[in-house]
Design a protein around this motif. Structure first.
Motif, PDB file in Angstrom:
ATOM      1  N   VAL A   1       0.840  -1.197   0.000  1.00 35.19           N
ATOM      2  CA  VAL A   1       0.000   0.000   0.000  1.00 35.19           C
ATOM      3  C   VAL A   1       0.877   1.250   0.000  1.00 35.19           C
ATOM      4  CG1 VAL A   1      -1.663   1.357   1.341  1.00 35.19           C
ATOM      5  CG2 VAL A   1      -2.008  -1.107   1.055  1.00 35.19           C
TER       6      VAL A   1
ATOM      7  N   PHE B   1      -6.660  -8.432  -4.264  1.00 41.36           N
ATOM      8  CA  PHE B   1      -6.557  -9.441  -3.210  1.00 41.36           C
ATOM      9  C   PHE B   1      -7.907 -10.079  -2.929  1.00 41.36           C
ATOM     10  CE2 PHE B   1      -2.687  -7.072  -2.572  1.00 41.36           C
ATOM     11  CZ  PHE B   1      -1.790  -8.087  -2.300  1.00 41.36           C
TER      12      PHE B   1
ATOM     13  N   PHE C   1      -9.499  -6.625   7.646  1.00 40.08           N
ATOM     14  CA  PHE C   1      -9.907  -5.997   6.387  1.00 40.08           C
ATOM     15  C   PHE C   1     -11.346  -6.328   6.025  1.00 40.08           C
ATOM     16  CE2 PHE C   1      -5.231  -5.965   5.046  1.00 40.08           C
ATOM     17  CZ  PHE C   1      -5.077  -4.678   5.524  1.00 40.08           C
TER      18      PHE C   1
ATOM     19  N   GLY D   1       1.525   9.959 -13.423  1.00 42.61           N
ATOM     20  CA  GLY D   1       0.418   9.488 -14.250  1.00 42.61           C
ATOM     21  C   GLY D   1      -0.798   9.127 -13.440  1.00 42.61           C
TER      22      GLY D   1
ATOM     23  N   GLU E   1      -1.481  10.294 -10.414  1.00 43.72           N
ATOM     24  CA  GLU E   1      -1.992  11.494  -9.776  1.00 43.72           C
ATOM     25  C   GLU E   1      -2.972  12.204 -10.684  1.00 43.72           C
ATOM     26  OE1 GLU E   1       0.614  14.866  -8.509  1.00 43.72           O
ATOM     27  OE2 GLU E   1       1.760  13.091  -7.888  1.00 43.72           O
TER      28      GLU E   1
ATOM     29  N   GLU F   1      -7.435  11.413 -11.791  1.00 46.05           N
ATOM     30  CA  GLU F   1      -8.781  11.931 -11.547  1.00 46.05           C
ATOM     31  C   GLU F   1      -8.881  13.403 -11.948  1.00 46.05           C
ATOM     32  OE1 GLU F   1     -10.769   9.569 -10.660  1.00 46.05           O
ATOM     33  OE2 GLU F   1      -9.242   8.136 -10.047  1.00 46.05           O
ATOM     34  N   GLU F   2      -7.729  14.052 -12.053  1.00 44.86           N
ATOM     35  CA  GLU F   2      -7.705  15.481 -12.265  1.00 44.86           C
ATOM     36  C   GLU F   2      -7.954  15.854 -13.724  1.00 44.86           C
ATOM     37  OE1 GLU F   2      -4.921  18.183  -9.514  1.00 44.86           O
ATOM     38  OE2 GLU F   2      -3.975  17.080 -11.150  1.00 44.86           O
TER      39      GLU F   2
ATOM     40  N   ASP G   1     -12.537  12.982 -20.952  1.00 40.05           N
ATOM     41  CA  ASP G   1     -13.361  11.832 -21.305  1.00 40.05           C
ATOM     42  C   ASP G   1     -13.685  11.839 -22.781  1.00 40.05           C
ATOM     43  OD1 ASP G   1     -13.272  11.121 -18.739  1.00 40.05           O
ATOM     44  OD2 ASP G   1     -15.212  11.996 -18.197  1.00 40.05           O
TER      45      ASP G   1
ATOM     46  N   LEU H   1      -0.114   5.026 -17.059  1.00 41.70           N
ATOM     47  CA  LEU H   1      -1.066   6.130 -17.058  1.00 41.70           C
ATOM     48  C   LEU H   1      -2.485   5.580 -17.060  1.00 41.70           C
ATOM     49  CD1 LEU H   1       1.324   6.965 -19.453  1.00 41.70           C
ATOM     50  CD2 LEU H   1       0.256   9.132 -18.875  1.00 41.70           C
ATOM     51  N   THR H   2      -3.406   6.412 -16.653  1.00 40.71           N
ATOM     52  CA  THR H   2      -4.795   5.967 -16.726  1.00 40.71           C
ATOM     53  C   THR H   2      -5.630   7.020 -17.438  1.00 40.71           C
ATOM     54  OG1 THR H   2      -5.434   6.983 -14.635  1.00 40.71           O
ATOM     55  CG2 THR H   2      -4.635   4.720 -14.534  1.00 40.71           C
ATOM     56  N   GLN H   3      -6.684   6.574 -18.061  1.00 40.69           N
ATOM     57  CA  GLN H   3      -7.615   7.483 -18.714  1.00 40.69           C
ATOM     58  C   GLN H   3      -8.967   6.813 -18.842  1.00 40.69           C
ATOM     59  OE1 GLN H   3      -8.857  10.191 -19.175  1.00 40.69           O
ATOM     60  NE2 GLN H   3      -7.918  11.170 -20.936  1.00 40.69           N
ATOM     61  N   LYS H   4     -10.005   7.606 -18.641  1.00 38.35           N
ATOM     62  CA  LYS H   4     -11.349   7.049 -18.761  1.00 38.35           C
ATOM     63  C   LYS H   4     -11.865   7.190 -20.169  1.00 38.35           C
ATOM     64  CE  LYS H   4     -12.950   7.602 -14.071  1.00 38.35           C
ATOM     65  NZ  LYS H   4     -13.407   8.688 -13.208  1.00 38.35           N
TER      66      LYS H   4
ATOM     67  N   LYS I   1     -12.235   2.435 -17.581  1.00 38.74           N
ATOM     68  CA  LYS I   1     -11.034   3.128 -17.131  1.00 38.74           C
ATOM     69  C   LYS I   1      -9.819   2.344 -17.622  1.00 38.74           C
ATOM     70  CE  LYS I   1      -8.532   4.219 -13.002  1.00 38.74           C
ATOM     71  NZ  LYS I   1      -8.510   3.873 -11.589  1.00 38.74           N
TER      72      LYS I   1
ATOM     73  N   THR J   1     -12.997  -5.830 -12.301  1.00 37.49           N
ATOM     74  CA  THR J   1     -14.049  -5.004 -11.740  1.00 37.49           C
ATOM     75  C   THR J   1     -14.137  -5.258 -10.245  1.00 37.49           C
ATOM     76  OG1 THR J   1     -15.533  -6.757 -12.352  1.00 37.49           O
ATOM     77  CG2 THR J   1     -15.516  -4.831 -13.768  1.00 37.49           C
TER      78      THR J   1
ATOM     79  N   VAL K   1     -10.940  -7.806  -1.951  1.00 44.33           N
ATOM     80  CA  VAL K   1     -10.684  -7.328  -0.599  1.00 44.33           C
ATOM     81  C   VAL K   1      -9.994  -5.978  -0.703  1.00 44.33           C
ATOM     82  CG1 VAL K   1      -9.304  -7.711   1.476  1.00 44.33           C
ATOM     83  CG2 VAL K   1     -10.504  -9.627   0.409  1.00 44.33           C
ATOM     84  N   ASN K   2     -10.522  -5.005   0.000  1.00 43.13           N
ATOM     85  CA  ASN K   2      -9.952  -3.666  -0.046  1.00 43.13           C
ATOM     86  C   ASN K   2      -8.908  -3.505   1.053  1.00 43.13           C
ATOM     87  OD1 ASN K   2      -9.394  -1.009  -0.297  1.00 43.13           O
ATOM     88  ND2 ASN K   2     -11.534  -0.340  -0.373  1.00 43.13           N
ATOM     89  N   LEU K   3      -7.654  -3.264   0.659  1.00 46.77           N
ATOM     90  CA  LEU K   3      -6.569  -3.211   1.637  1.00 46.77           C
ATOM     91  C   LEU K   3      -6.514  -1.893   2.390  1.00 46.77           C
ATOM     92  CD1 LEU K   3      -3.451  -4.845  -0.020  1.00 46.77           C
ATOM     93  CD2 LEU K   3      -5.360  -5.902   1.165  1.00 46.77           C
ATOM     94  N   THR K   4      -7.206  -0.903   1.892  1.00 50.82           N
ATOM     95  CA  THR K   4      -7.064   0.411   2.513  1.00 50.82           C
ATOM     96  C   THR K   4      -8.349   0.879   3.171  1.00 50.82           C
ATOM     97  OG1 THR K   4      -7.517   1.360   0.365  1.00 50.82           O
ATOM     98  CG2 THR K   4      -5.220   1.195   1.000  1.00 50.82           C
TER      99      THR K   4
ATOM    100  N   ASP L   1     -10.507   4.942   1.455  1.00 56.96           N
ATOM    101  CA  ASP L   1      -9.753   5.141   0.229  1.00 56.96           C
ATOM    102  C   ASP L   1     -10.637   5.070  -1.009  1.00 56.96           C
ATOM    103  OD1 ASP L   1      -7.083   5.205  -1.295  1.00 56.96           O
ATOM    104  OD2 ASP L   1      -8.091   3.440  -2.106  1.00 56.96           O
TER     105      ASP L   1
ATOM    106  N   LYS M   1     -10.992   7.877  -3.821  1.00 53.97           N
ATOM    107  CA  LYS M   1     -10.640   7.641  -5.212  1.00 53.97           C
ATOM    108  C   LYS M   1     -11.681   8.216  -6.157  1.00 53.97           C
ATOM    109  CE  LYS M   1      -9.160   3.545  -6.796  1.00 53.97           C
ATOM    110  NZ  LYS M   1      -9.201   2.084  -6.712  1.00 53.97           N
TER     111      LYS M   1
ATOM    112  N   ALA N   1      -8.379  14.129  -6.112  1.00 50.01           N
ATOM    113  CA  ALA N   1      -7.286  13.835  -7.035  1.00 50.01           C
ATOM    114  C   ALA N   1      -6.055  13.309  -6.331  1.00 50.01           C
ATOM    115  CB  ALA N   1      -6.935  15.105  -7.807  1.00 50.01           C
ATOM    116  N   CYS N   2      -6.214  12.801  -5.137  1.00 47.89           N
ATOM    117  CA  CYS N   2      -5.000  12.391  -4.436  1.00 47.89           C
ATOM    118  C   CYS N   2      -4.627  10.948  -4.696  1.00 47.89           C
ATOM    119  CB  CYS N   2      -5.175  12.595  -2.949  1.00 47.89           C
ATOM    120  SG  CYS N   2      -6.718  11.957  -2.320  1.00 47.89           S
TER     121      CYS N   2
END
Ligand SMILES: Nc1nc2c(ncn2[C@@H]2O[C@H](COP(=O)(O)OP(=O)(O)OP(=O)(O)O)[C@@H](O)[C@H]2O)c(=O)[nH]1
Ligand SMILES: [Mg+2]
Lengths: 487, 241
Positions: free
Chosen positions: A116, A126, A241, A476, A478, A481-482, A486, B50-53, B62, B219, B225-228, B232, B236, B240-241
């Protein structure tokens, strides 16, 4: 083309097994010049995952070089092709991902928090290890192990006196570090004696508690000081968890998936990766100054490289603890839903179930089963097999009987579950622990400590300014979402 | 507009870019993600993520994009990126025939090694260097410069790989096919939209047959299982963090 020898490497890492892949991840923001090679033409080394065809190739390779590796005596069994069309058969090779590293990872493990903090967890998925089952030979049934205190209260199979003792033990064990007076005198003795003398446990409860440690030895050979932290870990991991589970596995091939995600991070950080290339010769040279290479390495592809540091996988065999295990990876034509059915509200759909065959619970033709057998049942949710099938990872301590013992455990498991389906495939092999990392059915945080030590060595004084595997989000990610444009 | 309506189902699709050095892989990604172009883009070292929707009428995809380095010394990288990828973009430079040879090599490797259900798009980039740059390959009837003959032309047409040749190869191998320009943006978003559309819906829901096991998308299904913790996943979606 720029050749590898044109670069003055800071670190050359040999082997892409879990440990060295995690090191590559830890160094991925260090700006060091890193060359990461693997003599195999696949990633993951001893933690790799394979399609059926890749297993064939792996077995063939092992046959050719039986002494130089940690694996041996590998063989494959496949069910005969049947003429009737509705009988279940194996799907095609790439419909499977069989992993050499199906270890479960306790939710308390530092590995998860490091994945993490280093942000690579986003590329992993997981899944929960749900029910634990133990085979009861007298009644010839699989019994679900109680999943926490409430479960024990409700369990009609445990009488009240045993319940009281059990609760007393559970209260003690999660606080064992502060209650050394209870156990320190017996720290080297077997868990069975400790549990019966201190907590009045009957034999079957001793067996249940030992199963929670995933010990490959019988209770009498499982030491108290080794077992207590593991039992505590098991109990305190449950619910961390989410309800109903205390351990997880990465989807798509267990440890293999983690090592690849870690190598990807290494590559994003500028590391150069070369598969199919081993280190043939190492020459330690007197470095003129801190900036010149201390190692001259001859690569198997004919190139020679110089590097300040050289990190290689230990292949020398261990000599303490359990060093060799026998393993079987089997594919069956059933999703065995009864093993995965959850009894805890709100728990995620489990992808793995643990089935334990305690010592002497199996009938063996020419001898006795002195060690336990563990079978990790992976559902198709893991992405390791097609829907309607399961992959069974069986492990026991190596002995002259271990192959028969594994077979008996497998048969017994399949006979205990309804619609058990048919055995389609089994890969059998033996695995020896490299020195310093004993074979374990759960991820051992010690490996992470070794990685951190190596990371400190490479980083030298800079290690004091930075924290191990603590990274900011990559650019990338970061922007994700900014700057959404689309389309 | 999109915010006002109920959220569409959203799923992640892993995409890997492969192709010879300097064909414009990173430039295509830069155009798709940031709608930008750099005349002298430096070669990729290792790989970039990189990611893009991509918004489709019925769902949002995504893309988790792995842009790999094309230089030969990074050749060993590809297997760890196409492992479990649901889609691949194999790029060549349509002014450089050897890059198509390399692209074919990648396609063969993907068909041999990658996830069985992987969606592959073959992309001929640098369409702006031909004299038909205004037209898109899927729309050849467009009012492009009249005599857009293939092969060498006297008006600065640098095209060395004909549309017909690449297209028929793509058809044979069952690939999506586009000619693009990362420089002026021609067809870039179209490539990604076509890939998004070609990912079978079944694989997105996690309800997969044996043929799509490994290509099934990641998906948020019941087993994850969500680790955070829940904090989080909320973050998300909103910041934008
Ligand atoms: N005219 C033109 N030039 C382009 C186009 N796309 C990329 N280029 C240029 O081609 C060069 C290489 O582009 P990159 O995007 O870095 O290529 P790459 O495939 O990522 O290269 P590697 O990272 O080394 O594998 C750069 O100078 C770009 O500006 C295009 O569509 N038209
Ligand atoms: Mg690039």
């Amino acid at each position: 083309m720029e050749s590898l020898s044109d670069t003055r490497w800071d670190v050359v890492i040999s082997g892409t097994g879990l440990r060295h892949s995690l090191l590559a991840l830890a160094l991925s923001r260090s700006n060091k010049k890193i060359l990461h090679v693997d003599e195999n033409d696949y990633y993951g080394g001893p933690e790799a995952a394979f399609s059926l065809q890749e297993v064939d190739e792996w077995v063939e390779e092992l046959g050719k070089a039986p002494t130089s590796t940690l694996f041996r005596n590998a063989s494959i069994w496949k069910s005969e092709e049947e003429t009737s069309t509705d009988s279940p058969t194996l799907s095609f090779s790439r419909a499977y991902t069989l992993t050499l590293s199906p270890q479960i990872i306790y939710t308390k493990s530092k590995l998860l928090s490091r994945l993490v903090s280093s942000k690579v967890y986003r590329q992993l998925e997981f899944q929960a290890v749900g029910n634990w089952w133990i085979y009861n030979a007298e009644e010839a049934v699989l019994k679900r192990l109680p999943n926490g205190r409430e479960d024990i209260f409700q369990d009609k199979n445990i009488d009240n006196r045993a319940k009281r003792n059990l609760m007393k033990f559970l209260k003690f064990v999660v606080d064992y570090e502060n209650q050394t007076d209870v156990w320190e005198a017996q720290s080297e003795s077997g868990l069975d004696i400790f549990l019966s003398s201190k907590f009045n446990f009957p034999a079957h409860l001793q067996i249940v508690i030992t199963a929670l440690t995933l010990s490959l030895a019988p209770p009498s050979e499982t030491s108290v000081k080794w077992a207590l932290p593991r039992i505590a870990r098991h109990l305190t991991s449950i619910g961390l968890f989410g309800p109903g589970f205390g351990a997880v596995v990465p989807k798509w091939g267990g440890g293999a998936e983690i090592s690849q995600v870690a190598c990807r991070a290494g590559a994003v950080g500028g590391g150069v990766y070369v598969l199919g290339t081993g280190i043939e010769n190492v020459k330690v040279v007197e470095a003129e100054d801190t900036e010149s290479p201390a190692f001259h390495l001859a690569l198997s592809n004919g190139e020679a490289v110089g590097t300040k540091l050289y990190v290689h996988e230990a292949t020398d065999k261990d000599n303490g603890g359990i060093t060799t295990v026998s393993k079987a990876i089997s594919i069956i034509s059933s999703s065995v839903p009864s093993l995965f059915r959850s009894t805890v509200e709100g728990s995620p759909l489990a992808a793995v179930s643990v089935v334990v065959f305690p010592p002497m619970s199996l009938q063996i033709a020419d001898g006795i089963q002195s060690d336990p057998v563990y079978i990790m049942v992976h559902s198709s949710e893991t992405g390791e097999c097609p829907a309607g099938q399961s992959v069974l990872y069986s492990t026991t301590k190596s002995s002259s009987l271990s192959k028969i013992v594994l077979q008996a455990a497998l048969e017994s498991l399949m006979n205990r579950v309804p619609n058990q389906g048919k055995l389609l495939y089994t890969l059998y092999y033996e695995q020896t622990a490299p020195s310093g990392s004993p074979l374990d059915l759960s991820f051992d945080d010690q490996l992470l400590e070794q990685v951190e030590a190596q990371w400190r060595e490479v980083m030298a004084e800079k290690a004091n300014e930075e924290s191990f595997m603590q990274f900011e989000e990559r650019k990338g990610m970061e922007a994700e979402e900014e700057d959404d444009n689309d389309y | 507009m999109a915010e006002a309506t109920a959220p569409k189902p959203s799923s992640s699709v892993k995409l890997v870019l492969l192709g010879e050095a300097a064909v414009g892989k990173s430039s295509l990604v830069l155009r798709f993600v940031n709608n930008d172009f750099q005349e002298n883009k430096e070669p990729t070292i290792g790989a970039a993520f990189l990611t893009q929707k991509c918004n489709l009428p019925t769902r949002t995809i995504k893309f988790e994009i792995w842009d790999t380095a094309g230089q030969e010394r990074f050749a060993s990288l590809a297997p760890m990126y196409y492992r479990n990828a649901q889609s691949a973009l194999v790029v060549y430079d349509l002014t450089k025939p050897t890059s198509l040879v390399k692209a074919k090599h990648w396609v063969a490797e993907l068909q041999r090694q990658a996830s069985p259900g992987i969606v592959i798009a073959l992309v001929g980039n640098k369409l702006d260097l031909t004299n038909e740059s205004a037209s898109s390959s899927n729309n050849l009837g467009d009012d492009s410069e009249g005599d857009a003959t293939e092969g060498e032309a006297d008006d600065g047409d640098a095209r060395k790989v004909s549309t017909a040749e690449a297209k028929s190869y793509a058809e044979e191998e069952g690939l999506l096919f586009f000619e693009t320009s990362a420089k002026n943006g021609t067809n870039v978003s179209e490539v990604f939209t076509a890939i998004a559309n070609a990912i079978p819906e079944t694989s997105l829901k996690g309800a997969r047959g044996p043929g799509a096991t490994q290509a099934a998308s990641r998906t948020e299904d019941q087993s994850r299982v969500n680790l955070t913790g829940p904090r989080d996943s909320a973050a998300k979606d909103t910041c934008a963090c």
